[in-house]
Design a protein around this motif. Sequence first.
Motif, PDB file in Angstrom:
ATOM      1  N   SER A 145      23.330 -99.477  36.307  1.00 24.02           N
ATOM      2  CA  SER A 145      22.436 -98.258  35.933  1.00 24.02           C
ATOM      3  C   SER A 145      23.411 -97.463  34.897  1.00 24.02           C
ATOM      4  O   SER A 145      22.901 -96.801  33.962  1.00 24.02           O
ATOM      5  CB  SER A 145      22.223 -97.410  37.207  1.00 24.02           C
ATOM      6  N   GLU A 260      23.304 -99.426  20.377  1.00 23.97           N
ATOM      7  CA  GLU A 260      21.860 -99.662  20.642  1.00 23.97           C
ATOM      8  C   GLU A 260      21.967-101.303  20.833  1.00 23.97           C
ATOM      9  O   GLU A 260      21.532-101.889  21.559  1.00 23.97           O
ATOM     10  CB  GLU A 260      20.942 -99.459  19.465  1.00 23.97           C
ATOM     11  N   LEU A 263      23.556-102.100  24.125  1.00 21.13           N
ATOM     12  CA  LEU A 263      22.448-101.563  25.339  1.00 21.13           C
ATOM     13  C   LEU A 263      21.556-102.913  25.595  1.00 21.13           C
ATOM     14  O   LEU A 263      21.325-103.311  26.747  1.00 21.13           O
ATOM     15  CB  LEU A 263      21.811-100.311  24.779  1.00 21.13           C
ATOM     16  N   GLN A 264      21.142-103.311  24.320  1.00 21.69           N
ATOM     17  CA  GLN A 264      20.371-104.670  24.343  1.00 21.69           C
ATOM     18  C   GLN A 264      21.036-105.901  25.249  1.00 21.69           C
ATOM     19  O   GLN A 264      20.426-106.717  25.856  1.00 21.69           O
ATOM     20  CB  GLN A 264      19.749-105.002  23.033  1.00 21.69           C
ATOM     21  N   ARG A 267      21.472-105.658  28.800  1.00 19.30           N
ATOM     22  CA  ARG A 267      20.143-105.786  29.275  1.00 19.30           C
ATOM     23  C   ARG A 267      19.970-107.432  29.463  1.00 19.30           C
ATOM     24  O   ARG A 267      19.628-107.613  30.604  1.00 19.30           O
ATOM     25  CB  ARG A 267      19.163-104.908  28.961  1.00 19.30           C
ATOM     26  N   LYS A 272      19.604-106.179  33.771  1.00 15.39           N
ATOM     27  CA  LYS A 272      19.214-104.478  34.389  1.00 15.39           C
ATOM     28  C   LYS A 272      19.135-103.595  33.054  1.00 15.39           C
ATOM     29  O   LYS A 272      20.262-103.895  32.189  1.00 15.39           O
ATOM     30  CB  LYS A 272      20.424-104.216  35.413  1.00 15.39           C
ATOM     31  N   THR A 273      18.479-102.542  32.795  1.00 14.16           N
ATOM     32  CA  THR A 273      18.459-101.757  31.979  1.00 14.16           C
ATOM     33  C   THR A 273      19.079-100.307  32.474  1.00 14.16           C
ATOM     34  O   THR A 273      19.051 -99.881  33.540  1.00 14.16           O
ATOM     35  CB  THR A 273      16.977-100.999  31.694  1.00 14.16           C
ATOM     36  N   SER A 275      20.618 -96.605  32.876  1.00  8.74           N
ATOM     37  CA  SER A 275      20.093 -95.416  32.878  1.00  8.74           C
ATOM     38  C   SER A 275      20.859 -94.361  32.162  1.00  8.74           C
ATOM     39  O   SER A 275      20.334 -93.253  31.836  1.00  8.74           O
ATOM     40  CB  SER A 275      19.647 -94.940  34.323  1.00  8.74           C
ATOM     41  N   CYS A 292      18.594 -93.408  22.580  1.00  9.70           N
ATOM     42  CA  CYS A 292      18.724 -93.277  23.722  1.00  9.70           C
ATOM     43  C   CYS A 292      17.283 -92.465  24.303  1.00  9.70           C
ATOM     44  O   CYS A 292      16.709 -92.955  25.524  1.00  9.70           O
ATOM     45  CB  CYS A 292      20.037 -92.452  24.326  1.00  9.70           C
ATOM     46  N   MET A 295      14.453 -94.807  24.713  1.00  9.67           N
ATOM     47  CA  MET A 295      14.577 -95.802  25.497  1.00  9.67           C
ATOM     48  C   MET A 295      14.749 -95.122  27.154  1.00  9.67           C
ATOM     49  O   MET A 295      14.866 -96.004  28.196  1.00  9.67           O
ATOM     50  CB  MET A 295      15.871 -96.857  25.430  1.00  9.67           C
ATOM     51  N   ILE A 297      17.205 -93.359  28.072  1.00  4.94           N
ATOM     52  CA  ILE A 297      18.533 -93.467  28.821  1.00  4.94           C
ATOM     53  C   ILE A 297      19.280 -92.395  28.479  1.00  4.94           C
ATOM     54  O   ILE A 297      19.245 -91.451  27.567  1.00  4.94           O
ATOM     55  CB  ILE A 297      19.473 -94.637  28.066  1.00  4.94           C
TER      56      ILE A 297
END
Length: 499
Positions: A145, A260, A263-264, A267, A272-273, A275, A292, A295, A297
């Motif tokens: 998270s 970015e 973040l990809q 995931r 898990k994405t 937060s 963000c 997305m 986030i």
Amino acid sequence: QGVFAMMGIQEPDNSKIFYTNLNIAERVRRDHPLRRIAARVDFDFTYKEVADKYGTNGNVSAPPPVVLKLMLLLIFYNVRSERELMSTLPERLDWLWFLGYDLDTKIPDHSILSKARKRWGAEIFKSFFERIVLQCVEAGLVDGSKIFVDSSLVEADASNNSVIDTQSLKHQLRRNYKELEARLEERNEREEKSERSDRSGSYRKVNDRYISGTDPDAAIVGRGKPDLFYQVHRSVDEAHEIITATAVTPGDVSEGHMLEELLQRHRGATGKTASTVVADSKYGTIENFLACFDMGIGAHMPDLSNSAVKREEKRGIYPETLFHYDRERDIYICPAGKELRFKSIHQERQSIDYAARKTDCQACELRSLCTSNKMGRTVKRHLRQDDLDVMRLQSRSADSKRDIKKRQHLMERSFARGKRYGYDRARWRGLWKVQIQEYLTCVVQNIQVLLSRENRPVKNPAVTVRVLKPSLSRACSLFSIVLRQIRLTYIGGQVKCLA
């Protein structure tokens, strides 16, 4: 008289020719880290992953799991070179056992590693890294998270003396310029190919004029003493500091452009994405805040525009934060009470310019504190300013400041641990090869965490509540003494008192 012992004398060397009942496995201690790695990590997946890289005839190669294990040993023990690895291998019973070798097994030539890297590419090592991350997720070591992001420079395996000016006729007349041209063409073809299949193709050098003839992918970075560098970018999970994503770029690529992408990759590797993402001010750009926001986030990172505000304050100029925006009239009000109205729109940078009248600025008593522009003061507003304000307000929260402070120590630990395995110096030349080194380094670091936690429960199912120091009221003084001796533990739906 005392009792004397006879002195032993070593006989001349008469080494045995044959040994019976010798088992290498018995010579490797039970708690050896390689034993634990062999028990937890699957190397046989490489058979399927690289099956299309080999033909049906010709010389028989070393088994792919053996090659991958050799490269892991290279990083895990930070061996200086592949030649040294192979020359040391016959002396290490633990390495032989780990590879599945025996005392009389023929040691392969060191060139099998460079040939395998060229044949496999970086994808197999990326897959290996992601499999280890997934194991950490399954072991409960990744929360997913909240992730921390940062980058670090890696010294390229090339000298400053190899840097040349590609626009200089002097270097074009050199004999080896054709060889350099061929390297550059090979690099461009590789970038075009990777751009079609992976976003890593967008990692292009900022300065293509001055390049290294030895390693064209490395970039000149002027932090301290200018030198040739790559840059590694990592995202680290908060729970147990597992590295969930990594990427390598030339050293002159801004780390803010990689948020970015990380973040990809986080995931993709963990499923898990995140937060919340925590980073330093270099990541606090408008593009990152809005990405963000889109997305969903939370962005806990200092706003990069604050540095511009500080520069204006240092010059004695009113910052844009002192200009009030009237939403109903779509104008700005300056500190002197004058109006700044719509002037122009810039689609490329997604902003609108608001300007005051030239006559208003010329007659203003605060002009010297506001602007030195003859045409008057101009204020910029982003087309998505409302979304941007939401993210900037979040970045100034107490939770954000606490995470930003924590990020510094957490990321420094991650890179400091990587230094044990030589991450800060490129072993090979070329961007994709340095990426292989980074994947293996992150694998080793994650495995270390995985092994250190294998005998510990990740979460205690019992919720223990310790009673705080009670009031010293006279009416309940006796009860307070009893409470200080008791722990209340919630187990199986019942509260149990443990002395």
